[in-house]
Design a protein around this motif. Structure first.
Motif, short mmCIF file in Angstrom:
data_model
loop_
_atom_site.label_atom_id
_atom_site.label_comp_id
_atom_site.label_asym_id
_atom_site.label_seq_id
_atom_site.Cartn_x
_atom_site.Cartn_y
_atom_site.Cartn_z
N LYS A 41 0.83 -1.22 0.00
CA LYS A 41 0.00 0.00 0.00
C LYS A 41 0.86 1.26 0.00
O LYS A 41 0.55 2.23 -0.68
N ASP B 224 -6.12 5.96 8.00
CA ASP B 224 -7.14 6.11 6.96
C ASP B 224 -7.28 4.83 6.14
O ASP B 224 -8.39 4.38 5.87
N ALA B 225 -6.15 4.24 5.76
CA ALA B 225 -6.19 3.01 4.95
C ALA B 225 -6.79 1.85 5.74
O ALA B 225 -7.58 1.07 5.20
N CYS B 226 -6.44 1.75 7.01
CA CYS B 226 -6.99 0.68 7.85
C CYS B 226 -8.49 0.85 8.05
O CYS B 226 -9.25 -0.13 8.01
N GLN B 227 -8.93 2.10 8.26
CA GLN B 227 -10.36 2.35 8.42
C GLN B 227 -11.12 1.94 7.17
O GLN B 227 -12.22 1.39 7.26
N GLU B 228 -10.54 2.17 6.00
CA GLU B 228 -11.17 1.77 4.75
C GLU B 228 -11.30 0.25 4.67
O GLU B 228 -12.35 -0.28 4.30
N VAL B 229 -10.24 -0.46 5.02
CA VAL B 229 -10.28 -1.92 5.01
C VAL B 229 -11.34 -2.42 5.99
O VAL B 229 -12.13 -3.32 5.67
N ARG C 67 -14.01 -0.81 7.12
CA ARG C 67 -15.33 -0.47 6.58
C ARG C 67 -15.74 -1.43 5.48
O ARG C 67 -16.86 -1.93 5.45
N ASN C 68 -14.82 -1.68 4.56
CA ASN C 68 -15.11 -2.56 3.41
C ASN C 68 -15.42 -4.00 3.86
O ASN C 68 -16.07 -4.74 3.12
N ASN C 69 -14.94 -4.36 5.02
CA ASN C 69 -15.19 -5.71 5.54
C ASN C 69 -16.23 -5.71 6.67
O ASN C 69 -16.39 -6.70 7.37
N ARG C 70 -16.88 -4.57 6.82
CA ARG C 70 -17.93 -4.40 7.84
C ARG C 70 -17.45 -4.86 9.21
O ARG C 70 -18.17 -5.53 9.96
N GLU D 66 -1.93 8.36 7.39
CA GLU D 66 -2.20 7.62 6.16
C GLU D 66 -2.57 6.16 6.46
O GLU D 66 -3.49 5.61 5.86
#
Length: 138
Positions: A101, A124-129, A131-134, A121
């Protein structure tokens, strides 16, 4: 002369230019310290920069950090660890994901070396992962 001492480079404080000194954890945390050893800026407590060492060694876990950066690194680790602790990836896969990443080498992929910017950074990237995996956040 001890061979390890001869080859060891001194650690310069990025905040005040002081030199880090290896100290017992009680120097910073008091008698009930859970930390074995730390590298502490020689201007402590005026300069509040220090970093822990790996257990049973004198190897620093990263770079000297002031309170603000230490807290940011802790926060980044909580989000990062949530990814593998919740089973989204294995721990090894999570570190490989981080390397890819952010285009880091294996040696660079340690939160203890991260700046405030890199911590943000990663968070933010971890939060996206997550979120995407609920999954739950840190």
């Amino acid at each position: 002369m001890n061979k390890n001492r001869k080859n060891r480079k001194s650690i310069v404080c990025p905040y005040c230019g002081g030199t880090a000194v290896l100290r017992d954890g009680s120097y910073v945390y008091g008698e009930d310290s859970l930390v074995d050893k730390l590298y502490v800026c020689n201007h402590y407590p005026n300069c509040n920069a220090y970093v822990g060492v790996f257990r049973n060694s004198n190897v620093p876990k990263g770079t000297l950090a002031d309170g603000e950066l230490r807290n940011k690194r802790i926060q980044a680790h909580r989000f990062f660890d949530a990814i593998w602790k919740q089973g989204i990836m294995t721990r090894g896969q999570a570190y490989q994901w981080m390397q890819h990443k952010f285009s880091l080498t294996k040696a660079q992929a340690h939160i203890g070396y991260f700046s405030d910017y890199m911590c943000n950074e990663l968070i933010d990237a971890c939060q996206e992962v997550l979120r995407n995996n609920r999954a739950k956040g840190a």
